[in-house]
Design a protein around this motif. Structure first.
Motif, PDB file in Angstrom:
ATOM      1  N   MET A 180       0.845  -1.042  -0.128  1.00 42.24           N
ATOM      2  CA  MET A 180      -0.056  -0.201   0.064  1.00 42.24           C
ATOM      3  C   MET A 180       1.103   1.227   0.037  1.00 42.24           C
ATOM      4  O   MET A 180       1.750   1.536   0.870  1.00 42.24           O
ATOM      5  N   ALA A 181       0.790   2.010  -0.905  1.00 44.78           N
ATOM      6  CA  ALA A 181       1.502   3.196  -1.031  1.00 44.78           C
ATOM      7  C   ALA A 181       0.880   4.284  -0.111  1.00 44.78           C
ATOM      8  O   ALA A 181       0.043   4.552  -0.283  1.00 44.78           O
ATOM      9  N   CYS A 182       2.003   5.156   0.355  1.00 51.41           N
ATOM     10  CA  CYS A 182       1.594   6.266   1.355  1.00 51.41           C
ATOM     11  C   CYS A 182       1.417   7.312   0.334  1.00 51.41           C
ATOM     12  O   CYS A 182       2.443   7.857  -0.338  1.00 51.41           O
ATOM     13  N   VAL A 183       0.385   8.031   0.385  1.00 50.73           N
ATOM     14  CA  VAL A 183       0.245   9.313  -0.347  1.00 50.73           C
ATOM     15  C   VAL A 183      -0.005  10.497   0.468  1.00 50.73           C
ATOM     16  O   VAL A 183      -0.764  10.314   1.473  1.00 50.73           O
ATOM     17  N   ILE A 184       0.931  11.583   0.339  1.00 47.33           N
ATOM     18  CA  ILE A 184       0.741  12.731   1.069  1.00 47.33           C
ATOM     19  C   ILE A 184       0.199  13.747   0.275  1.00 47.33           C
ATOM     20  O   ILE A 184       0.573  14.116  -0.719  1.00 47.33           O
ATOM     21  N   ARG A 185      -0.897  14.217   0.972  1.00 51.48           N
ATOM     22  CA  ARG A 185      -1.528  15.303   0.262  1.00 51.48           C
ATOM     23  C   ARG A 185      -1.258  16.687   0.946  1.00 51.48           C
ATOM     24  O   ARG A 185      -1.459  16.802   2.162  1.00 51.48           O
ATOM     25  N   CYS A 186      -0.878  17.410  -0.129  1.00 54.99           N
ATOM     26  CA  CYS A 186      -0.874  18.808   0.582  1.00 54.99           C
ATOM     27  C   CYS A 186      -1.878  19.982   0.136  1.00 54.99           C
ATOM     28  O   CYS A 186      -2.422  19.843  -0.831  1.00 54.99           O
ATOM     29  N   SER A 187      -2.270  20.724   0.937  1.00 57.82           N
ATOM     30  CA  SER A 187      -3.000  21.548   0.846  1.00 57.82           C
ATOM     31  C   SER A 187      -2.602  22.775  -0.124  1.00 57.82           C
ATOM     32  O   SER A 187      -1.358  23.113  -0.422  1.00 57.82           O
ATOM     33  N   ARG A 188      -3.415  23.640  -0.788  1.00 67.07           N
ATOM     34  CA  ARG A 188      -3.079  24.719  -1.707  1.00 67.07           C
ATOM     35  C   ARG A 188      -2.226  25.700  -0.903  1.00 67.07           C
ATOM     36  O   ARG A 188      -1.304  26.101  -1.365  1.00 67.07           O
ATOM     37  N   ARG A 189      -2.761  26.013   0.320  1.00 70.37           N
ATOM     38  CA  ARG A 189      -1.858  26.883   1.073  1.00 70.37           C
ATOM     39  C   ARG A 189      -0.407  26.540   1.610  1.00 70.37           C
ATOM     40  O   ARG A 189       0.404  27.123   1.425  1.00 70.37           O
ATOM     41  N   GLN A 190      -0.314  25.184   1.655  1.00 64.88           N
ATOM     42  CA  GLN A 190       1.088  24.286   2.022  1.00 64.88           C
ATOM     43  C   GLN A 190       1.883  24.626   0.638  1.00 64.88           C
ATOM     44  O   GLN A 190       2.972  25.028   0.745  1.00 64.88           O
ATOM     45  N   LYS A 191       1.497  24.461  -0.387  1.00 64.97           N
ATOM     46  CA  LYS A 191       1.918  24.556  -1.919  1.00 64.97           C
ATOM     47  C   LYS A 191       2.549  26.002  -1.924  1.00 64.97           C
ATOM     48  O   LYS A 191       3.584  26.240  -2.519  1.00 64.97           O
ATOM     49  N   ILE A 192       1.804  26.963  -1.627  1.00 60.72           N
ATOM     50  CA  ILE A 192       2.128  28.430  -1.998  1.00 60.72           C
ATOM     51  C   ILE A 192       2.972  28.671  -0.976  1.00 60.72           C
ATOM     52  O   ILE A 192       4.012  29.343  -1.175  1.00 60.72           O
ATOM     53  N   CYS A 193       2.795  28.380   0.426  1.00 62.49           N
ATOM     54  CA  CYS A 193       3.907  28.642   1.461  1.00 62.49           C
ATOM     55  C   CYS A 193       5.252  28.082   0.731  1.00 62.49           C
ATOM     56  O   CYS A 193       6.565  28.726   1.129  1.00 62.49           O
ATOM     57  N   CYS A 194       5.338  26.839   0.354  1.00 64.57           N
ATOM     58  CA  CYS A 194       6.779  26.099   0.049  1.00 64.57           C
ATOM     59  C   CYS A 194       7.029  26.944  -1.104  1.00 64.57           C
ATOM     60  O   CYS A 194       8.379  27.198  -1.228  1.00 64.57           O
ATOM     61  N   GLY A 195       6.384  27.095  -2.046  1.00 65.65           N
ATOM     62  CA  GLY A 195       6.811  27.961  -3.537  1.00 65.65           C
ATOM     63  C   GLY A 195       7.457  29.448  -3.152  1.00 65.65           C
ATOM     64  O   GLY A 195       8.354  29.820  -3.199  1.00 65.65           O
ATOM     65  N   VAL A 196       6.772  29.976  -2.129  1.00 63.63           N
ATOM     66  CA  VAL A 196       6.971  31.650  -1.767  1.00 63.63           C
ATOM     67  C   VAL A 196       8.499  31.353  -1.033  1.00 63.63           C
ATOM     68  O   VAL A 196       9.401  32.128  -1.006  1.00 63.63           O
ATOM     69  N   THR A 197       8.421  30.211   0.023  1.00 55.61           N
ATOM     70  CA  THR A 197       9.816  30.043   0.727  1.00 55.61           C
ATOM     71  C   THR A 197      10.969  29.710  -0.120  1.00 55.61           C
ATOM     72  O   THR A 197      11.940  30.281   0.142  1.00 55.61           O
ATOM     73  N   ALA A 198      10.673  28.926  -1.238  1.00 59.81           N
ATOM     74  CA  ALA A 198      11.735  28.505  -2.062  1.00 59.81           C
ATOM     75  C   ALA A 198      12.324  29.837  -2.824  1.00 59.81           C
ATOM     76  O   ALA A 198      13.443  29.879  -3.209  1.00 59.81           O
ATOM     77  N   ILE A 199      11.440  30.618  -3.275  1.00 61.74           N
ATOM     78  CA  ILE A 199      11.596  31.646  -4.098  1.00 61.74           C
ATOM     79  C   ILE A 199      12.585  32.753  -3.269  1.00 61.74           C
ATOM     80  O   ILE A 199      13.298  33.139  -3.692  1.00 61.74           O
ATOM     81  N   VAL A 200      12.039  33.031  -1.949  1.00 61.77           N
ATOM     82  CA  VAL A 200      12.774  33.888  -0.867  1.00 61.77           C
ATOM     83  C   VAL A 200      14.135  33.377  -0.690  1.00 61.77           C
ATOM     84  O   VAL A 200      15.135  34.035  -0.829  1.00 61.77           O
ATOM     85  N   VAL A 201      14.317  32.071  -0.626  1.00 62.44           N
ATOM     86  CA  VAL A 201      15.653  31.393  -0.399  1.00 62.44           C
ATOM     87  C   VAL A 201      16.458  31.445  -1.493  1.00 62.44           C
ATOM     88  O   VAL A 201      17.816  32.000  -1.420  1.00 62.44           O
TER      89      VAL A 201
END
Length: 194
Positions: free
Chosen positions: A1-22
């Motif tokens: 059984m594969a473990c699927v991690i679901r990210c909410s839209r807010r988490q994706k935006i937060c990760c994207g903004v953090t990556a751009i700032v870094v």
């Protein structure tokens, strides 16, 4: 059984903004270290030389000895965003390839974007200058005596009080003494190695 991690839209935006700032922060730091914080050679200005001592000795065996001590003050201008702390060293003076004098240089620290006056006494063995076969032509015909002074200062550069790098400051000065006018012309070349 594969473990699927679901990210909410807010988490994706937060990760994207953090990556751009870094990424932007890394780019800004790289640009700063390649431009503003890039180490630059110090500027060394030799101040007018003063006579501190003059010794002329004629020994019984008809040997003449002439020694001259000059007071030398050099102003070191640090153009870097970091201080430079160097160890005790020695400056050498040569005339047409022959060593004719030495001067001790006491260790010190040149602050960032600051100046430091380095004072020392230079003992020139004038009898060594007089022994040189080119002295008479240089003195009487050309009217100029050309000397070369070299010094190596080893120490550490401290940038932003965090980063410490070993550095060596190499300085070579060409000093021309014009006999008729009693004036001195000095040109220095400096290099900073890491």
């Amino acid at each position: 059984m594969a473990c699927v991690i679901r990210c909410s839209r807010r988490q994706k935006i937060c990760c994207g903004v953090t990556a751009i700032v870094v990424i932007l922060l890394v780019v800004v730091l790289v640009v700063l270290f390649l431009t503003v914080f890039k180490p630059k050679e110090p500027i060394i200005i030799i101040q007018p030389v003063k006579l501190e001592g003059f010794v002329f000795v004629a020994s019984p065996d008809s040997k003449l000895e002439l020694n001259v001590t000059l007071g030398v003050v050099a102003t070191v201008k640090n153009r870097n965003h970091g201080s430079f702390t160097y160890q005790d060293s020695t400056a050498t003076v040569s005339y047409r390839g022959s060593l004719v004098g030495e001067a001790p240089i006491n260790g010190d620290t040149v602050p960032d974007h600051g100046e430091l006056n380095v004072s020392t006494s230079l003992a020139v063995q004038a009898d060594e200058v007089l022994k040189n076969g080119n002295f008479r032509d240089d003195y009487f015909n050309k009217g100029v005596l050309n000397f070369t002074s070299a010094s190596t200062l080893q120490g550490k550069v401290k940038i932003l009080k965090i980063i410490k790098k070993k550095a060596t400051s190499l300085s070579t000065c060409y000093v021309s003494v014009f006999v008729k006018t009693n004036t001195i012309d000095t040109t220095c070349q400096n290099k900073l190695e890491f």
